[in-house]
Design a protein around this motif. Structure first.
Motif, PDB file in Angstrom:
ATOM      1  N   SER A  40      37.515  48.706   5.739  1.00 12.43           N
ATOM      2  CA  SER A  40      36.150  49.332   5.131  1.00 12.43           C
ATOM      3  C   SER A  40      34.778  48.535   5.051  1.00 12.43           C
ATOM      4  CB  SER A  40      36.230  50.358   4.826  1.00 12.43           C
ATOM      5  OG  SER A  40      36.137  49.283   3.348  1.00 12.43           O
ATOM      6  N   LYS A  43      33.829  46.425   8.119  1.00 11.55           N
ATOM      7  CA  LYS A  43      33.410  47.369   9.328  1.00 11.55           C
ATOM      8  C   LYS A  43      32.075  47.056   8.816  1.00 11.55           C
ATOM      9  CE  LYS A  43      37.864  50.019  10.988  1.00 11.55           C
ATOM     10  NZ  LYS A  43      38.626  50.457  10.133  1.00 11.55           N
ATOM     11  N   TRP A  44      32.399  47.443   7.627  1.00 11.79           N
ATOM     12  CA  TRP A  44      29.837  47.765   7.623  1.00 11.79           C
ATOM     13  C   TRP A  44      29.603  46.487   7.269  1.00 11.79           C
ATOM     14  CZ3 TRP A  44      28.523  45.423   2.755  1.00 11.79           C
ATOM     15  CH2 TRP A  44      26.646  45.758   2.747  1.00 11.79           C
ATOM     16  N   ALA A  46      30.243  44.585   9.905  1.00 11.16           N
ATOM     17  CA  ALA A  46      30.307  44.270  11.144  1.00 11.16           C
ATOM     18  C   ALA A  46      29.053  44.691  11.911  1.00 11.16           C
ATOM     19  CB  ALA A  46      32.051  44.768  11.962  1.00 11.16           C
ATOM     20  N   ASP A  47      28.939  46.436  11.923  1.00 16.11           N
ATOM     21  CA  ASP A  47      27.947  47.008  11.775  1.00 16.11           C
ATOM     22  C   ASP A  47      26.749  46.736  11.780  1.00 16.11           C
ATOM     23  OD1 ASP A  47      29.554  48.796  12.518  1.00 16.11           O
ATOM     24  OD2 ASP A  47      29.228  49.930  10.840  1.00 16.11           O
ATOM     25  N   ILE A  48      25.936  45.729  10.481  1.00 20.50           N
ATOM     26  CA  ILE A  48      25.079  45.188  10.217  1.00 20.50           C
ATOM     27  C   ILE A  48      25.137  43.880  10.492  1.00 20.50           C
ATOM     28  CG2 ILE A  48      23.888  44.177   8.036  1.00 20.50           C
ATOM     29  CD1 ILE A  48      25.682  46.044   6.761  1.00 20.50           C
ATOM     30  N   ALA A  50      26.084  43.090  14.193  1.00 19.18           N
ATOM     31  CA  ALA A  50      25.719  44.091  15.339  1.00 19.18           C
ATOM     32  C   ALA A  50      24.277  43.749  15.536  1.00 19.18           C
ATOM     33  CB  ALA A  50      26.914  44.963  15.649  1.00 19.18           C
ATOM     34  N   GLU A  51      23.639  44.476  14.403  1.00 20.59           N
ATOM     35  CA  GLU A  51      22.281  44.565  14.793  1.00 20.59           C
ATOM     36  C   GLU A  51      20.894  43.983  14.437  1.00 20.59           C
ATOM     37  OE1 GLU A  51      21.682  47.636  15.864  1.00 20.59           O
ATOM     38  OE2 GLU A  51      23.721  48.676  16.576  1.00 20.59           O
ATOM     39  N   ARG A  58      25.100  37.085  14.127  1.00 23.40           N
ATOM     40  CA  ARG A  58      25.791  37.647  15.081  1.00 23.40           C
ATOM     41  C   ARG A  58      26.844  37.159  15.091  1.00 23.40           C
ATOM     42  NH1 ARG A  58      20.405  39.846  16.907  1.00 23.40           N
ATOM     43  NH2 ARG A  58      21.088  38.668  18.663  1.00 23.40           N
TER      44      ARG A  58
END
Length: 149
Positions: A40, A43-44, A46-48, A50-51, A58
């Motif tokens: 988790s 993944k959190w 990675a989301d940050i 990616a943006e 990135r």
């Protein structure tokens, strides 16, 4: 240096120990099962990433963290634990202070858009630098007891 109640060196030890407790709390409040079994935390992040507004963040995340999410979850969690214990006990303090400041810099950079994270990480890095340059391991530390540094 004049100080109230404790000596200046003792106040620096309090600051070092407080920073260690902050790192220890960062480790303690993590849901270890979610971090290690479900990934988790990574993944959190990675989301940050990616943006993220900076392409270097990135691509750096994609190169270093994304290929090894489970390993990186353990690295992050146990780095925080090691920093906390090292600073509280005052063991290898200069190493812990530099490593902590670098980890705060990584967190600060990843979370550049989040004011709360920026505040926490900049203050922790500032405490690390003050403790490092004031040699906060001189009092109430294993480093001092063992004659290190």
């Amino acid at each position: 240096m004049d100080a109230i109640w404790l000596s200046g060196a003792e106040w620096l030890a309090v600051l070092r120990i407080g920073l260690g407790l902050w790192w220890l709390e960062s480790w303690r409040h993590k849901d270890k099962k979610a971090w290690f079994e479900r990934g988790s935390g990574i993944k959190w992040a990675a989301d940050i990433a990616a943006e993220h507004r900076w392409s270097a963040v990135r691509s750096g995340f994609d190169t270093v963290v994304a290929p090894r999410p489970r390993t990186m979850a353990y690295v992050v969690a146990y780095a925080e634990l090691a920093l906390g214990l090292g600073l509280i006990a005052g063991f290898l303090t200069p190493v812990a202070l530099v490593a902590g400041a670098l980890l705060n810099l990584v967190y600060f950079t990843l979370m550049i858009h989040d004011w709360a994270e920026q505040g926490q990480n900049s203050m922790m890095a500032l405490i690390s630098l003050v403790a490092l340059f004031a040699m906060a391991w001189q009092t109430w530390s294993l480093d001092s007891a063992l004659g290190l540094f």
